[in-house]
Write an enzyme that holds these catalytic residues in place. Sequence first.
Site, PDB file in Angstrom:
ATOM      1  N   LYS A   5      25.216  13.067 -31.230  1.00 38.21           N
ATOM      2  CA  LYS A   5      26.257  13.482 -32.183  1.00 38.21           C
ATOM      3  C   LYS A   5      26.132  12.618 -33.447  1.00 38.21           C
ATOM      4  CE  LYS A   5      29.368  15.367 -28.650  1.00 38.21           C
ATOM      5  NZ  LYS A   5      29.093  14.869 -27.300  1.00 38.21           N
ATOM      6  N   ARG A  14      19.368  14.965 -27.574  1.00 45.16           N
ATOM      7  CA  ARG A  14      20.419  15.247 -26.606  1.00 45.16           C
ATOM      8  C   ARG A  14      20.261  14.266 -25.458  1.00 45.16           C
ATOM      9  NH1 ARG A  14      22.637  19.331 -28.799  1.00 45.16           N
ATOM     10  NH2 ARG A  14      24.345  19.243 -27.338  1.00 45.16           N
ATOM     11  N   THR A  25      27.280   9.967 -25.798  1.00 44.57           N
ATOM     12  CA  THR A  25      26.101  10.807 -25.996  1.00 44.57           C
ATOM     13  C   THR A  25      25.253  10.126 -27.077  1.00 44.57           C
ATOM     14  OG1 THR A  25      27.206  12.049 -27.726  1.00 44.57           O
ATOM     15  CG2 THR A  25      27.297  12.985 -25.512  1.00 44.57           C
ATOM     16  N   ASP A  41      35.007   6.395 -24.037  1.00 42.56           N
ATOM     17  CA  ASP A  41      34.030   7.480 -24.160  1.00 42.56           C
ATOM     18  C   ASP A  41      33.835   7.693 -25.654  1.00 42.56           C
ATOM     19  OD1 ASP A  41      32.684   9.829 -24.478  1.00 42.56           O
ATOM     20  OD2 ASP A  41      33.804  10.942 -22.967  1.00 42.56           O
ATOM     21  N   GLU A  43      11.244   7.330 -11.746  1.00 45.54           N
ATOM     22  CA  GLU A  43      12.465   6.902 -11.037  1.00 45.54           C
ATOM     23  C   GLU A  43      12.525   5.388 -10.923  1.00 45.54           C
ATOM     24  OE1 GLU A  43      10.693   9.498 -10.064  1.00 45.54           O
ATOM     25  OE2 GLU A  43      11.911  10.939  -8.919  1.00 45.54           O
ATOM     26  N   TYR A  88       6.960  11.009 -14.349  1.00 46.01           N
ATOM     27  CA  TYR A  88       8.085  10.657 -13.476  1.00 46.01           C
ATOM     28  C   TYR A  88       8.271   9.146 -13.466  1.00 46.01           C
ATOM     29  CZ  TYR A  88      10.213  14.547 -10.985  1.00 46.01           C
ATOM     30  OH  TYR A  88      10.972  15.619 -10.654  1.00 46.01           O
TER      31      TYR A  88
END
Length: 420
Positions: A229, A235, A226, A199, A54, A52
């Site tokens: 691609k 991903r 992203t 985008d 954060e 974790y």
Amino acid sequence: MFPFIEAQDPEVFDALMGEEKRQAEGLELIPSENYVSKAVREANSSNLTNKYSEGYPGKRYYGGQTYTDIVENIARDRAKKLFGAKYANVQPHAGAPANVAMYFALLEPGDTVLGMDLSHGGHLTHGHPVTYLTKVFNFVRYKMKNVETGEIDYDEMREVARREKPKIVLAGYSAYPRELDYEKFSEIAHEVGAYAVMDAAHIAGLIAGKAMKNPFEYGFDIITTTTHKTLRGPRGGMILTREDEALAKKIDKSVFPGFQGGPIMNAIAAKAVCFGEALQPSFSRYAAQVLANAKAMEAVFARRGVRMITGGTSSHLILADVYGSLGVSGDEAEKLLDEVGITLNKNAIADDTRKPMDPSGIRFGTPAITTRGLGQKECAQVAECMLDALEKRADGRALGEIRESVRELCAEFPIPDAFV
Ligand code: DSN
């Protein structure tokens, strides 16, 4: 492959092996998909999945961050270098979360976004009524002036911008195959006091590989994207800010704690590895080849009289009106081509009169087959196979022969393990 899953969970193992075979023996033409290197896969399945983290490097809410900080800093530095940005947030889980975090960083509820008409290639997160975004923000539209050339109606864009006073002018698409006049976009955005946002989910790798223009060089403020691609990574998503520190801080706060919880650190390690690959000269050659391959496919479609929206392509993707040209719907074409080992997706064409689940078009592209090593000659051959299959759809024997030739091509061009 997957020895621990095989020993422990045969059901999942079988499905994974089935997918392995499907990917090996079929040609992947979905323009938003790609194959990652084994190095990216190793990072993505690494020990960082246990952690974790954060917060951001140097400012975390949990202990034990020595190595997560190193990895996230590498990812951010490489991302900045790739795109010529001063700030990078590599924590968005994917493209849609990146866009949501960007909207909430820049807008108040009720504010307006000017984006491409969705039927002309925009994305769900650019304000489709099925998304929750439209409950919070107001989306207004520009369109193509001419769907046969892809020319965007910049006069209309300026007129709508002056009237509606958007806070964001948004560029970037999931089904538009042409370069944009970024200078016009940022001129219009800045004239009305809006942010110019791109985008770049589909074309990020082509921008990073310098095969397509970089919106930052034309005054854009922010790029969302992203990483899985054309960029050929895991991903994931990312938000880049060209130079405004205050804006970058707002983006960071919006991603965490505004919208997301703990970052997926294993994915961030995989992003770092992918950005390292994209910084190599071989990646620019890859990006240029993606475009050359798309042109080779365009030439076959043009010669065989199939209508392409915008008349062809200047990028990695083609949107073909198969219903108008061949009398086969997008859904039928998708299924038929799947049977011969060619995977692509049905897609609405501009101003489509057919339903979204059975539209007039198919959308396909060259990022994955280029990774596999296919060149223009083979891509032209694939395009011929596609049109042969659609034209001879009633001829079982012909379809069987096409399936065989696809298998042979796949055997000749196995999915590579490494690119550098
Ligand atoms: N699913 C992606 C695409 O295929 O374009 C965008 O969300």
